[in-house]
Write a protein that holds these residues in place. Structure first.
Motif, PDB file in Angstrom:
ATOM      1  N   GLU A 172      57.329  21.613  35.804  1.00 49.20           N
ATOM      2  CA  GLU A 172      56.330  22.679  35.927  1.00 49.20           C
ATOM      3  C   GLU A 172      56.316  23.511  34.842  1.00 49.20           C
ATOM      4  OE1 GLU A 172      54.271  24.088  38.626  1.00 49.20           O
ATOM      5  OE2 GLU A 172      53.905  24.920  36.802  1.00 49.20           O
ATOM      6  N   ASP A 173      54.982  23.688  34.335  1.00 50.66           N
ATOM      7  CA  ASP A 173      55.123  24.531  32.915  1.00 50.66           C
ATOM      8  C   ASP A 173      54.774  26.130  33.472  1.00 50.66           C
ATOM      9  OD1 ASP A 173      52.352  23.729  33.800  1.00 50.66           O
ATOM     10  OD2 ASP A 173      51.567  24.816  32.176  1.00 50.66           O
ATOM     11  N   ASP A 174      54.444  26.388  34.463  1.00 49.47           N
ATOM     12  CA  ASP A 174      54.209  27.650  34.614  1.00 49.47           C
ATOM     13  C   ASP A 174      55.438  28.381  35.194  1.00 49.47           C
ATOM     14  OD1 ASP A 174      53.633  30.203  36.162  1.00 49.47           O
ATOM     15  OD2 ASP A 174      51.432  29.621  36.601  1.00 49.47           O
ATOM     16  N   LEU A 192      56.569  16.698  40.391  1.00 51.93           N
ATOM     17  CA  LEU A 192      55.672  16.680  39.227  1.00 51.93           C
ATOM     18  C   LEU A 192      54.370  17.431  39.250  1.00 51.93           C
ATOM     19  CD1 LEU A 192      55.247  15.396  36.207  1.00 51.93           C
ATOM     20  CD2 LEU A 192      54.328  13.317  37.458  1.00 51.93           C
ATOM     21  N   ASP A 193      54.317  18.580  38.384  1.00 50.26           N
ATOM     22  CA  ASP A 193      52.846  19.281  38.584  1.00 50.26           C
ATOM     23  C   ASP A 193      52.140  18.524  37.611  1.00 50.26           C
ATOM     24  OD1 ASP A 193      50.970  21.348  38.564  1.00 50.26           O
ATOM     25  OD2 ASP A 193      51.882  21.982  36.570  1.00 50.26           O
ATOM     26  N   LEU A 194      50.737  18.152  37.842  1.00 50.39           N
ATOM     27  CA  LEU A 194      49.933  17.320  37.312  1.00 50.39           C
ATOM     28  C   LEU A 194      49.099  18.003  36.064  1.00 50.39           C
ATOM     29  CD1 LEU A 194      47.669  15.388  40.107  1.00 50.39           C
ATOM     30  CD2 LEU A 194      49.595  14.799  38.547  1.00 50.39           C
ATOM     31  N   GLY A 195      49.174  19.355  36.196  1.00 46.88           N
ATOM     32  CA  GLY A 195      48.549  20.184  34.865  1.00 46.88           C
ATOM     33  C   GLY A 195      49.602  20.634  33.933  1.00 46.88           C
ATOM     34  N   LEU A 196      50.043  19.688  33.067  1.00 47.12           N
ATOM     35  CA  LEU A 196      50.979  19.954  32.056  1.00 47.12           C
ATOM     36  C   LEU A 196      50.440  20.236  30.552  1.00 47.12           C
ATOM     37  CD1 LEU A 196      53.529  17.367  33.505  1.00 47.12           C
ATOM     38  CD2 LEU A 196      53.861  20.080  33.334  1.00 47.12           C
TER      39      LEU A 196
HETATM   40 CA    CA Z   1      50.947  23.475  35.324  1.00 52.38          CA
END
Ligand code: CA
Length: 237
Positions: free
Chosen positions: A16-18, A61-65
């Motif tokens: 997760e990037d956020d 797994l977050d899709l928006g990376l």
């Molecule tokens: Ca994200």
């Protein structure tokens, strides 16, 4: 097959990037008793899963990376690993869900999700992907309800361990090398006692009697009159 949780502690890799989403998810997961590891990029996730270190029990797994698209990360993980993957996305439409499952994800969660829902999904995925406890270990021999694990020197019948002496195990293991083939008493003696034996062939009969008793059915080891014994399988095995 998925990795079995060690000592009941399930390890989750959160991708997760956020930072704020990651922080609250990690808090929630730890609060529910999960062990966590966190990475913020697709590449870091691939490094963890395919890098040869300890593989997590579940990947969230977050899709928006920021670097590699989550769908691509999912595809690459699945190319080399059976680790359960739960895809997480803010995009809740049907197309994403179908694509994620086609890429090999095991489940799909839409943000924002509650911790209880996440925990339930994690447990459901683990139930579906874990090796059942009754499955024989790799390399073990299964004959009907009987499992002979030569590496561990253990025998299980219907999932219950049968306590055999070392020699009883060796006799059973030798006969089971070729189920149905008759072994003469002298062959069994030579193989199991390796020439350190100077007594009567009745020793073999005594061991066979003990094995039959412990397995609860004489049909597992059949006597062939005037010859010796063979590994059988009772009708209901
Ligand atoms: Ca994200």
């Amino acid at each position: 097959m998925g990795c079995a949780p060690h000592n009941g502690r399930v390890r989750i890799l959160l991708v997760e990037d956020d930072p704020s989403v990651a922080a609250s998810s990690l808090d929630g997961l730890r609060g529910l008793g999960f062990e966590t590891e966190h990475v913020g990029t697709g590449q870091a996730a691939l490094d963890v899963v395919t890098g040869g270190g300890t593989v997590p029990d579940v990947v969230l797994l977050d899709l928006g990376l920021p670097d590699i698209d989550g769908q691509e990360v999912c595809r690459r993980i699945r190319a080399t690993s059976e680790v359960p993957i739960i895809v997480v996305s803010a995009r809740g439409d049907e197309v994403d869900r179908v694509i994620a499952l086609e890429l090999g994800a095991d489940d799909y969660l839409v943000k924002p999700y509650g911790m209880r829902e996440l925990a339930a999904r994690v447990r459901a995925v683990l139930r579906r992907t874990q090796t059942p406890a009754s499955a024989p270990p790799p390399g073990a021999q299964q004959i009907g309800r009987l499992v002979i694990d030569r590496r561990a020197q253990r025998v299980h019948l219907d999932g219950q361990e049968i306590s055999l002496t070392a020699k009883e195990f060796d006799v059973l293991s030798y006969l089971a090398e070729d189920p149905g083939a008759v072994r003469r008493r002298t062959e069994i003696l030579e193989h199991v006692w390796e020439g350190h034996w100077y007594g009567a062939t009745k020793t073999v009969d005594a061991h066979v009697a003990a094995i039959r008793k412990k397995l609860g059915d004489p049909g597992w080891v059949e006597a062939v009159r005037g010859v010796g014994f063979r590994m059988g399988a009772p009708e209901h095995a």
